[in-house]
Design a protein around this motif. Sequence first.
Motif, PDB file in Angstrom:
ATOM      1  N   THR A   4       0.814  -1.210   0.000  1.00  0.00           N
ATOM      2  CA  THR A   4       0.000   0.000   0.000  1.00  0.00           C
ATOM      3  C   THR A   4       0.849   1.261   0.000  1.00  0.00           C
ATOM      4  OG1 THR A   4      -0.170   0.233   2.418  1.00  0.00           O
ATOM      5  CG2 THR A   4      -1.758  -1.224   1.338  1.00  0.00           C
ATOM      6  N   SER A   8       0.433   5.075   1.287  1.00  0.00           N
ATOM      7  CA  SER A   8      -0.449   5.862   2.150  1.00  0.00           C
ATOM      8  C   SER A   8       0.342   6.928   2.897  1.00  0.00           C
ATOM      9  CB  SER A   8      -1.168   4.956   3.158  1.00  0.00           C
ATOM     10  OG  SER A   8      -0.222   4.329   4.018  1.00  0.00           O
ATOM     11  N   ARG A   9      -0.401   7.865   3.475  1.00  0.00           N
ATOM     12  CA  ARG A   9       0.182   8.931   4.309  1.00  0.00           C
ATOM     13  C   ARG A   9      -0.417   8.824   5.707  1.00  0.00           C
ATOM     14  NH1 ARG A   9       2.664  13.438   1.765  1.00  0.00           N
ATOM     15  NH2 ARG A   9       2.652  13.347  -0.507  1.00  0.00           N
ATOM     16  N   SER A  38      -7.869   1.617  11.262  1.00  0.00           N
ATOM     17  CA  SER A  38      -7.456   2.590  10.241  1.00  0.00           C
ATOM     18  C   SER A  38      -8.645   3.055   9.402  1.00  0.00           C
ATOM     19  CB  SER A  38      -6.372   2.002   9.341  1.00  0.00           C
ATOM     20  OG  SER A  38      -6.833   0.853   8.673  1.00  0.00           O
ATOM     21  N   ALA A  59     -10.814   6.912   8.108  1.00  0.00           N
ATOM     22  CA  ALA A  59     -10.618   7.237   6.694  1.00  0.00           C
ATOM     23  C   ALA A  59     -11.777   8.094   6.184  1.00  0.00           C
ATOM     24  CB  ALA A  59     -10.519   5.959   5.872  1.00  0.00           C
ATOM     25  N   THR A  80      -1.346  13.657  -3.698  1.00  0.00           N
ATOM     26  CA  THR A  80      -1.663  13.813  -2.279  1.00  0.00           C
ATOM     27  C   THR A  80      -0.910  14.969  -1.633  1.00  0.00           C
ATOM     28  OG1 THR A  80      -0.048  12.052  -1.807  1.00  0.00           O
ATOM     29  CG2 THR A  80      -2.362  11.416  -1.924  1.00  0.00           C
ATOM     30  N   GLY A 116      -5.797  11.468   2.136  1.00  0.00           N
ATOM     31  CA  GLY A 116      -6.224  10.147   2.587  1.00  0.00           C
ATOM     32  C   GLY A 116      -6.341   9.150   1.448  1.00  0.00           C
ATOM     33  N   SER A 117      -6.124   9.611   0.219  1.00  0.00           N
ATOM     34  CA  SER A 117      -6.168   8.712  -0.941  1.00  0.00           C
ATOM     35  C   SER A 117      -5.004   7.728  -0.892  1.00  0.00           C
ATOM     36  CB  SER A 117      -6.110   9.516  -2.241  1.00  0.00           C
ATOM     37  OG  SER A 117      -7.204  10.417  -2.330  1.00  0.00           O
ATOM     38  N   GLY A 118      -5.224   6.538  -1.385  1.00  0.00           N
ATOM     39  CA  GLY A 118      -4.170   5.525  -1.348  1.00  0.00           C
ATOM     40  C   GLY A 118      -4.234   4.599  -2.544  1.00  0.00           C
TER      41      GLY A 118
END
Length: 465
Positions: free
Chosen positions: A243, A245-246, A305, A309, A339, A347-349
Amino acid sequence: MQALRSTLKGNILTPDSGEAYTAALRRNSDLSTLPAKFIVQPALYEDIPPVIAYATSQTPPLEIAVKGGGAHSSTWASSDGGVVIDLSKLNKVTLAEDKKSISVQGGALWGDVYEVTAKAHVDVVGSPLWFVGVGGFTLGGGYGPLSGEYGLAADNLLSATVVLANGQIVKTSNEEEPDLFWAIRGGGGQFGIVVEFVIKTHPYAGPFASGIIAYPGTEIANVLKIIREWKTTQTPAERLTLTFSRPAPHFKPSIALLPGVLHDTDGVRSKSVLAPFREGPVKPVFEKIATVPDMLTVSHGADASLAHAPRRLAIRGTFFSDFFPELLTAVWEKWVAFTESNEDVRGSGVLWDLTSPEKLVQVGPGDTALRVREPHYWMAVQGRSTTDASVPAAKEFAESTARLVREQNAELSGRDLGWFVNMCQGDEKPEDVFGENLPRLRKIKAKYDPKKVWSKGIVIEPLFE
């Protein structure tokens, strides 16, 4: 409407029903919610045919949407001014006496199934997430934690009970209504409402190792190199989800591996299998791997998590042939730039599934409606936004990134794998989803749904002979 209400054992909800109606409209993504004219929650399979008859007899006919789990980020399970047949009350799960199969009603979630299988010490090919509906997942193919060993959910379907557009309730299998059975295994919800699935069970596959191994984004090239080396020794009993992610509180670009290891007695297998990611040239900044007893526990692993989101969510995805460094690096750079551009969308991944394709390629491309049977993997882009203003940007990011993956994978592999129906939004061309299986699907559509009562999703045009 009053006459319809008097014939049903289940509930009918309208905007006048207050919170019950509002609650029934909710989906996993806030972008998936539409204001239905009314919602029917059948208590029996026999509640459904009168609803279909009522909706199709109106002038003009009312659109019919079917809601199983409501996890898909499209509006396929919702309707603006039409009828939603909400299967949530039909969620019974029954294990056969010999424990070799399990009957699952069409409104059940995978969490409902895992509660039964955990107690019985058996397993099934299902979703890694408890809140995903059994119906949509299975009808689209169904890639799960046990797919490495046992193939897709659709490949483990033994039979089904389907409510057809004309109100008939039929059983379908390889022996009964075989064309229908072929079509619902990968063809989506275009042929009827599947109110019951009979699914093959397998011996207990646990204990299961799951968790997270995280790295800073600066290590992307090295992590991809380790993954490619690890793939050469991967067995069907282990999988990874990669993944982008931030994570809070720093919100820096990060890489996380979410491993799944079957048969992990005393943690011995996972320690060996995951060693290259822990002890190799790149050391994780965080790791937490635990061995848990059952798929029910595994399926709740992402709860914390996901609770935080952003709920404005648009998902697109596709298949890809291999973990090409050029491909994943291009997506990484695109995701980082997007992002960083707007705090609303950070929050996009992106996630990439690495499950051994060994078992799924044992089924031919024409054996079920799911045509992609060469070695492949799947990926998903999650465009998330905290504001309405940034929703268009999140949607565009998801669409353009999935398209980039499809096009670049075709260049690198020489094979265009098309779109994955469970990751579509409805504007994709059916031929890009079903490929060479589309002509047969169109003929089956003409037989079972000639008037296109089922018009949500990737709509298949009937082909009359």
